[in-house]
Write a protein that holds these residues in place. Structure first.
Motif, PDB file in Angstrom:
ATOM      1  N   ASP A 185      39.188  45.789  44.486  1.00  4.28           N
ATOM      2  CA  ASP A 185      39.980  44.640  44.051  1.00  4.28           C
ATOM      3  C   ASP A 185      40.383  44.792  42.587  1.00  4.28           C
ATOM      4  OD1 ASP A 185      41.078  42.195  43.442  1.00  4.28           O
ATOM      5  OD2 ASP A 185      39.575  41.034  44.528  1.00  4.28           O
ATOM      6  N   ILE A 186      41.653  45.050  42.346  1.00  8.18           N
ATOM      7  CA  ILE A 186      42.105  45.306  40.977  1.00  8.18           C
ATOM      8  C   ILE A 186      41.972  44.076  40.096  1.00  8.18           C
ATOM      9  CG2 ILE A 186      44.554  44.707  41.303  1.00  8.18           C
ATOM     10  CD1 ILE A 186      43.170  47.744  39.351  1.00  8.18           C
ATOM     11  N   THR A 187      42.079  42.874  40.670  1.00  5.67           N
ATOM     12  CA  THR A 187      41.967  41.666  39.851  1.00  5.67           C
ATOM     13  C   THR A 187      40.563  41.519  39.269  1.00  5.67           C
ATOM     14  OG1 THR A 187      41.419  40.273  41.773  1.00  5.67           O
ATOM     15  CG2 THR A 187      43.749  40.519  41.208  1.00  5.67           C
ATOM     16  N   GLY A 188      39.551  41.909  40.050  1.00  2.81           N
ATOM     17  CA  GLY A 188      38.183  41.871  39.535  1.00  2.81           C
ATOM     18  C   GLY A 188      37.967  42.865  38.418  1.00  2.81           C
ATOM     19  N   TRP A 189      38.553  44.057  38.557  1.00  2.00           N
ATOM     20  CA  TRP A 189      38.388  45.089  37.527  1.00  2.00           C
ATOM     21  C   TRP A 189      39.152  44.754  36.253  1.00  2.00           C
ATOM     22  CZ3 TRP A 189      34.616  48.145  37.105  1.00  2.00           C
ATOM     23  CH2 TRP A 189      33.942  48.595  38.233  1.00  2.00           C
ATOM     24  N   VAL A 190      40.316  44.153  36.390  1.00  2.00           N
ATOM     25  CA  VAL A 190      41.054  43.735  35.199  1.00  2.00           C
ATOM     26  C   VAL A 190      40.255  42.676  34.442  1.00  2.00           C
ATOM     27  CG1 VAL A 190      43.080  42.441  34.420  1.00  2.00           C
ATOM     28  CG2 VAL A 190      43.350  44.364  35.999  1.00  2.00           C
ATOM     29  N   ARG A 191      39.708  41.723  35.169  1.00  2.00           N
ATOM     30  CA  ARG A 191      38.906  40.672  34.529  1.00  2.00           C
ATOM     31  C   ARG A 191      37.691  41.271  33.816  1.00  2.00           C
ATOM     32  NH1 ARG A 191      38.289  38.071  38.714  1.00  2.00           N
ATOM     33  NH2 ARG A 191      36.212  38.770  39.341  1.00  2.00           N
ATOM     34  N   ALA A 192      37.025  42.221  34.477  1.00  2.00           N
ATOM     35  CA  ALA A 192      35.817  42.813  33.900  1.00  2.00           C
ATOM     36  C   ALA A 192      36.132  43.690  32.694  1.00  2.00           C
ATOM     37  CB  ALA A 192      35.086  43.635  34.965  1.00  2.00           C
ATOM     38  N   THR A 193      37.308  44.308  32.668  1.00  2.00           N
ATOM     39  CA  THR A 193      37.664  45.139  31.524  1.00  2.00           C
ATOM     40  C   THR A 193      38.162  44.288  30.361  1.00  2.00           C
ATOM     41  OG1 THR A 193      38.286  46.873  33.116  1.00  2.00           O
ATOM     42  CG2 THR A 193      38.896  47.225  30.827  1.00  2.00           C
ATOM     43  N   SER A 223      50.353  46.915  35.256  1.00  2.00           N
ATOM     44  CA  SER A 223      51.388  46.024  34.736  1.00  2.00           C
ATOM     45  C   SER A 223      51.165  44.595  35.199  1.00  2.00           C
ATOM     46  CB  SER A 223      52.768  46.503  35.190  1.00  2.00           C
ATOM     47  OG  SER A 223      52.973  46.222  36.568  1.00  2.00           O
ATOM     48  N   GLY A 224      51.809  43.676  34.505  1.00  2.00           N
ATOM     49  CA  GLY A 224      51.741  42.277  34.919  1.00  2.00           C
ATOM     50  C   GLY A 224      52.339  42.077  36.299  1.00  2.00           C
ATOM     51  N   ARG A 225      53.411  42.807  36.596  1.00  2.00           N
ATOM     52  CA  ARG A 225      54.030  42.704  37.915  1.00  2.00           C
ATOM     53  C   ARG A 225      53.084  43.185  39.001  1.00  2.00           C
ATOM     54  NH1 ARG A 225      58.916  45.646  40.909  1.00  2.00           N
ATOM     55  NH2 ARG A 225      57.994  47.534  40.025  1.00  2.00           N
ATOM     56  N   ALA A 226      52.353  44.283  38.740  1.00  2.00           N
ATOM     57  CA  ALA A 226      51.395  44.785  39.727  1.00  2.00           C
ATOM     58  C   ALA A 226      50.303  43.750  39.987  1.00  2.00           C
ATOM     59  CB  ALA A 226      50.778  46.088  39.236  1.00  2.00           C
ATOM     60  N   LEU A 227      49.817  43.103  38.915  1.00  2.00           N
ATOM     61  CA  LEU A 227      48.787  42.062  39.084  1.00  2.00           C
ATOM     62  C   LEU A 227      49.329  40.886  39.886  1.00  2.00           C
ATOM     63  CD1 LEU A 227      46.774  41.724  35.748  1.00  2.00           C
ATOM     64  CD2 LEU A 227      45.914  42.325  38.021  1.00  2.00           C
ATOM     65  N   ALA A 231      49.412  41.818  43.455  1.00  2.00           N
ATOM     66  CA  ALA A 231      48.067  41.869  44.040  1.00  2.00           C
ATOM     67  C   ALA A 231      47.550  40.470  44.337  1.00  2.00           C
ATOM     68  CB  ALA A 231      47.122  42.599  43.093  1.00  2.00           C
ATOM     69  N   ARG A 232      47.807  39.534  43.437  1.00  2.00           N
ATOM     70  CA  ARG A 232      47.312  38.155  43.622  1.00  2.00           C
ATOM     71  C   ARG A 232      48.057  37.409  44.713  1.00  2.00           C
ATOM     72  NH1 ARG A 232      47.320  37.645  37.165  1.00  2.00           N
ATOM     73  NH2 ARG A 232      45.129  38.178  36.748  1.00  2.00           N
ATOM     74  N   SER A 233      49.305  37.804  44.962  1.00  2.00           N
ATOM     75  CA  SER A 233      50.124  37.063  45.932  1.00  2.00           C
ATOM     76  C   SER A 233      50.015  37.623  47.348  1.00  2.00           C
ATOM     77  CB  SER A 233      51.591  37.083  45.484  1.00  2.00           C
ATOM     78  OG  SER A 233      52.100  38.410  45.493  1.00  2.00           O
ATOM     79  N   ARG A 234      49.276  38.692  47.531  1.00  2.00           N
ATOM     80  CA  ARG A 234      49.130  39.276  48.869  1.00  2.00           C
ATOM     81  C   ARG A 234      48.398  38.316  49.802  1.00  2.00           C
ATOM     82  NH1 ARG A 234      48.700  44.907  49.745  1.00  2.00           N
ATOM     83  NH2 ARG A 234      46.665  44.573  50.675  1.00  2.00           N
TER      84      ARG A 234
END
Length: 395
Positions: free
Chosen positions: A225-233, A205-209, A212-215
């Protein structure tokens, strides 16, 4: 799979011809336009199956990797996390929380029923600072399904990050990531989707992202790193790691099959086959482990009476009939027999499994008959178009 062996475990499942053909090709570069197109199509089809308009991730690794991604990008030292304690796989999630410094708060669910939302409300009253809530949709160690939609409404109302293990449900039972407020919905290709194992599938979800970014601290490993995987997908030509090329081609074909069949029709097929198995099992004088109304439609867990053991029954079913099923896990290891009925199977597969079960019980001195007849009678009352497998499974 051995020659002629019918795989009826809770995963992995047997592959249909179209999926097998997708695997039987030369590999291409993970940076090629051909692969980028395959990953993009698989991504978009996966969104349909997850029922989400948000991001999804397809990463090389098992579904356990997907769960650990969700935990590692959400949980930090000292964070309290509510975990519905429903069996073996829920306990593994709790262990992941501990490994990432979190404090799991175990909310006990009845062994044979889904958790009651009231128990979660009580746990929240005692732990108002809890950060997240984790639940296994289908606890495949017991065959029990949890009320994920109802739990999601509570999580949303209380502002909890909601993490769902849908490994044994996605593609065979209703899953609505957006409507149910799921922040991380984790699955794998090797069960009801009917693809080979080796990929982690997540809706994010957008909230989960945003969380993750604000940690303050990024995940301890690059791979998590979920942000890297979201970008790659989102952008397959912007590689993150060398992808499992052929597994993505197979996943794409499996997702095509699921969407072509129609998800609602696919769920009806799974439900009808599950009900046939349950009726057949009861006709043999055996008990389905989950209470009525709490059973999963992707596998059936059967209580094994003394002095029989699930290990021995499974061994005889394989040796005598070439049908592979599974014993239980955890505290129910030898007292539960698990029969999978998910993916692209049809009536002929569940009837062969029931016939093998009858024969095995007879060989072990438990004389009972009628499972195949009872299941056949039920299936004959169903719409044959719904029961028809969407693609042939060679045995």
């Amino acid at each position: 799979m051995g020659d002629g062996e019918l795989l009826m475990t809770p995963g992995p499942v047997m592959l249909s011809k179209r999926v097998m053909r997708a695997l039987c090709r030369q590999v291409c570069s993970h940076l090629s336009s051909e692969f980028a197109e395959a990953l993009s199509e698989a991504r978009d089809l996966l969104k349909e199956v997850f029922r989400t308009g948000q991001d999804v991730v397809i990463a090389p690794g098992s579904s356990s990797l997907g769960l650990e991604m969700a935990i590692s990008n959400s949980v930090g030292p000292g964070d309290e996390v509510l975990v519905v304690s429903s069996g073996y796989y829920a306990d593994r999630i709790a262990e992941m929380v501990v490994r990432h410094g979190g404090l799991p708060v175990m909310v006990e669910a009845p062994a044979r029923r889904g958790v009651e939302v009231g128990r979660l409300k009580e746990a929240l009253e005692s732990h108002p600072d809890a950060r997240a809530l984790c639940v296994v949709h289908v606890e495949s160690s017991t065959g029990v399904a949890n009320p994920v939609g109802d739990i999601g409404r509570l999580a949303r109302r209380e502002g909890l990050l909601y993490i769902v293990d849908a490994v044994s449900s996605l593609g065979g039972m209703e899953v609505r990531a957006d409507d149910w407020g799921i922040d991380y919905c984790v699955a794998g290709p090797q069960k009801a989707l009917g693809a080979p194992p080796g990929l982690a599938l997540l809706s994010v979800s957008g909230r989960a992202l945003d969380m993750a970014r604000s940690r303050r601290e990024r995940p301890s490993t690059f791979y998590m790193d979920i942000t890297g995987w979201v970008r790659a997908t989102r952008e397959p030509l912007k590689r993150y790691v060398t992808h499992s090329v052929l597994l993505v081609f197979a996943l794409r074909e499996a997702l095509r099959i699921a969407v072509e069949e129609g998800l609602e029709k696919r769920f009806r097929r799974h439900h009808a086959l599950a009900e046939a198995v349950r009726r057949g099992v009861r006709e043999l004088g055996l008990e389905v482990f989950p209470e009525e109304g709490h059973e999963a439609d992707t596998l059936t867990a059967v209580r094994v009476p003394e002095p029989l053991s699930s290990t021995r029954i499974a061994d005889v079913m394989l040796a005598e009939s070439g049908v592979r099923v599974a014993r239980g896990w955890g505290p129910h290891a030898d007292r539960i027999l698990r029969i999978g009925h998910m993916g692209n199977i049809g009536p002929e597969h569940v009837l062969k499994a029931l016939s093998a079960l009858e024969l095995a019980l007879s060989r072990l001195g438990h004389e009972a008959r009628g499972a195949v007849e009872e299941a056949s009678s039920f299936l004959s009352s169903q719409d044959p178009d719904v029961l028809r497998p969407p693609d042939e499974i060679p045995i």
